[in-house]
Design an enzyme around this catalytic site. Structure first.
Site, mmCIF file in Angstrom:
data_model
loop_
_atom_site.group_PDB
_atom_site.id
_atom_site.type_symbol
_atom_site.label_atom_id
_atom_site.label_comp_id
_atom_site.label_asym_id
_atom_site.label_seq_id
_atom_site.Cartn_x
_atom_site.Cartn_y
_atom_site.Cartn_z
ATOM 1 N N ASN A 10 62.774 55.978 75.112
ATOM 2 C CA ASN A 10 61.363 55.676 74.911
ATOM 3 C C ASN A 10 61.257 54.958 73.570
ATOM 4 O O ASN A 10 61.319 55.590 72.524
ATOM 5 C CB ASN A 10 60.555 56.986 74.903
ATOM 6 C CG ASN A 10 59.088 56.761 74.553
ATOM 7 O OD1 ASN A 10 58.626 55.619 74.504
ATOM 8 N ND2 ASN A 10 58.356 57.844 74.302
ATOM 9 N N TRP A 11 61.141 53.634 73.644
ATOM 10 C CA TRP A 11 61.108 52.855 72.398
ATOM 11 C C TRP A 11 59.786 53.013 71.660
ATOM 12 O O TRP A 11 59.654 52.546 70.537
ATOM 13 C CB TRP A 11 61.346 51.379 72.711
ATOM 14 C CG TRP A 11 62.789 51.017 72.934
ATOM 15 C CD1 TRP A 11 63.865 51.871 72.935
ATOM 16 C CD2 TRP A 11 63.320 49.702 73.147
ATOM 17 N NE1 TRP A 11 65.020 51.162 73.145
ATOM 18 C CE2 TRP A 11 64.722 49.830 73.280
ATOM 19 C CE3 TRP A 11 62.756 48.432 73.249
ATOM 20 C CZ2 TRP A 11 65.556 48.737 73.501
ATOM 21 C CZ3 TRP A 11 63.580 47.342 73.480
ATOM 22 C CH2 TRP A 11 64.969 47.490 73.596
ATOM 23 N N LYS A 12 58.766 53.578 72.304
ATOM 24 C CA LYS A 12 57.432 53.697 71.701
ATOM 25 C C LYS A 12 56.981 52.315 71.207
ATOM 26 O O LYS A 12 57.313 51.312 71.833
ATOM 27 C CB LYS A 12 57.442 54.751 70.596
ATOM 28 C CG LYS A 12 58.044 56.077 71.093
ATOM 29 C CD LYS A 12 57.825 57.237 70.194
ATOM 30 C CE LYS A 12 58.475 58.473 70.812
ATOM 31 N NZ LYS A 12 58.188 59.685 70.070
ATOM 32 N N HIS A 95 52.580 60.887 78.060
ATOM 33 C CA HIS A 95 53.323 61.289 76.862
ATOM 34 C C HIS A 95 52.370 62.002 75.896
ATOM 35 O O HIS A 95 51.187 61.669 75.830
ATOM 36 C CB HIS A 95 53.932 60.047 76.201
ATOM 37 C CG HIS A 95 54.888 60.385 75.113
ATOM 38 N ND1 HIS A 95 54.463 60.709 73.840
ATOM 39 C CD2 HIS A 95 56.235 60.504 75.111
ATOM 40 C CE1 HIS A 95 55.525 60.989 73.103
ATOM 41 N NE2 HIS A 95 56.611 60.881 73.849
ATOM 42 N N GLU A 97 51.915 61.743 72.849
ATOM 43 C CA GLU A 97 51.219 60.862 71.890
ATOM 44 C C GLU A 97 49.997 60.228 72.542
ATOM 45 O O GLU A 97 48.976 60.004 71.898
ATOM 46 C CB GLU A 97 52.198 59.789 71.364
ATOM 47 C CG GLU A 97 53.183 60.403 70.382
ATOM 48 C CD GLU A 97 54.547 59.735 70.362
ATOM 49 O OE1 GLU A 97 54.693 58.609 70.873
ATOM 50 O OE2 GLU A 97 55.485 60.367 69.824
ATOM 51 N N GLU A 165 58.745 67.937 77.097
ATOM 52 C CA GLU A 165 58.810 67.554 75.691
ATOM 53 C C GLU A 165 57.920 68.475 74.861
ATOM 54 O O GLU A 165 56.706 68.258 74.771
ATOM 55 C CB GLU A 165 58.350 66.104 75.507
ATOM 56 C CG GLU A 165 59.201 65.098 76.253
ATOM 57 C CD GLU A 165 59.159 63.721 75.605
ATOM 58 O OE1 GLU A 165 60.227 63.201 75.319
ATOM 59 O OE2 GLU A 165 58.063 63.193 75.376
ATOM 60 N N GLY A 171 60.030 63.761 67.374
ATOM 61 C CA GLY A 171 60.079 62.994 66.131
ATOM 62 C C GLY A 171 60.162 63.847 64.874
ATOM 63 O O GLY A 171 59.983 63.354 63.769
ATOM 64 N N SER A 211 63.571 65.062 69.773
ATOM 65 C CA SER A 211 64.688 65.047 68.801
ATOM 66 C C SER A 211 66.047 65.250 69.460
ATOM 67 O O SER A 211 66.945 65.850 68.871
ATOM 68 C CB SER A 211 64.446 66.078 67.690
ATOM 69 O OG SER A 211 63.268 65.765 66.977
ATOM 70 N N GLY A 232 63.585 59.356 72.110
ATOM 71 C CA GLY A 232 62.740 58.475 71.297
ATOM 72 C C GLY A 232 63.562 57.778 70.227
ATOM 73 O O GLY A 232 64.231 56.784 70.482
ATOM 74 N N GLY A 233 63.541 58.330 69.028
ATOM 75 C CA GLY A 233 64.193 57.707 67.870
ATOM 76 C C GLY A 233 65.618 57.243 68.127
ATOM 77 O O GLY A 233 65.993 56.124 67.747
#
Ligand code: PGA
Length: 248
Positions: A10-12, A95, A97, A165, A171, A211, A232-233
């Site tokens: 997930n590049w966001k 998601h 966010e 999640e 994150g 994470s 993600g990251g």
């Protein structure tokens, strides 16, 4: 194999045309022998370039949201058919966010999920509790509600992917322990069995996200109910390939 593992990035809201192209080109040889399905969910404007860069490889391209209408007066939105037109195969839906910053509710998650399925895009539906919900012992209630309301009207739950999640792990560098993640993912499978059918729930792919990285992916992936990860990251760098090759 009852459930083929599935690792998605997930590049966001990150990357540019040039950096997206470079990372995909670098990842291609590193993930080509993966035993799992591999996908990158990229920002909408990068989809055309990402699809082009990934062509001929085992990397599939996904979106990060979908509007529920086929077309119309929805300024700023993108429909499932528009994404499908570009070769998008997956879309992250609901998601945390989006729930936190963009007014996403279980009802809109449901509408987006049905729209994705209608267009032949596999939705990756995100569920998970906040820190205070976990601390108050509400994790299972929250997830039950997200599943019951978010997945209403789906005929076969094995046609979607669920990403568990925990919001407190996203994150933050604070991953759920292997046991915590397994416990909640097993609860999700049991609930899906109750809401749909036990047989479809057995086939349902459930990812863990929050994470997840090159260091902790092996332990998480060894859990019997965890079938993959939403990363993600760590999906913004070559570490993503290490995660995809967790079993090597
Ligand atoms: P993270 O994000 O891996 O950076 O915690 C996961 C996600 O939000 O999907």
């Amino acid at each position: 194999m009852l459930r083929k593992p599935f690792i998605a990035g997930n590049w966001k809201m990150n990357m540019t045309v040039a950096s997206a192209k470079k990372l995909i080109e670098e990842l291609k040889p590193l993930v080509k022998d993966a035993n799992c399905d591999v996908c990158l969910c990229v920002p909408a404007v990068l989809i055309p370039e990402a699809v082009k860069a990934a062509q001929g490889s085992n990397i599939k391209i996904g979106a990060q949201n979908i509007h529920w209408s086929a077309s119309g007066a929805y300024t700023g939105e993108i429909s499932a058919d528009m994404l499908k037109d570009y070769g998008v195969q997956y879309a992250i839906i609901g998601h945390s966010e989006r729930r936190q910053y963009f007014g996403e509710t279980d009802e809109t998650v449901n509408k987006r999920t049905l729209a994705a399925l209608n267009s032949g895009i596999t939705p990756i539906v995100c569920v998970g509790e906040t820190l205070s919900e976990r601390e108050n012992g509400e994790t299972e209630n929250v997830i039950y509600r997200q599943l019951e309301q978010g997945l209403k009207g789906i005929d076969d739950v094995s046609k979607i992917v669920i990403a568990y999640e925990p919001v407190w792990a996203i994150g933050t560098g604070k991953t759920a322990t292997d046991a915590q993640a397994q416990e909640t993912v097993a609860f999700i499978r049991k609930t899906a069995g109750k809401l749909f059918c036990p047989k479809c729930a057995e086939k349902l792919i459930i990812q863990y996200g929050g994470s997840m990285n090159a260091g902790n992916c092996k332990g998480l992936m060894a859990q019997p109910d965890i079938d993959g990860g939403l990363i993600g990251g760590a999906s913004l760098k070559l570490d993503f390939a290490t995660i995809v090759n967790y079993d090597k």
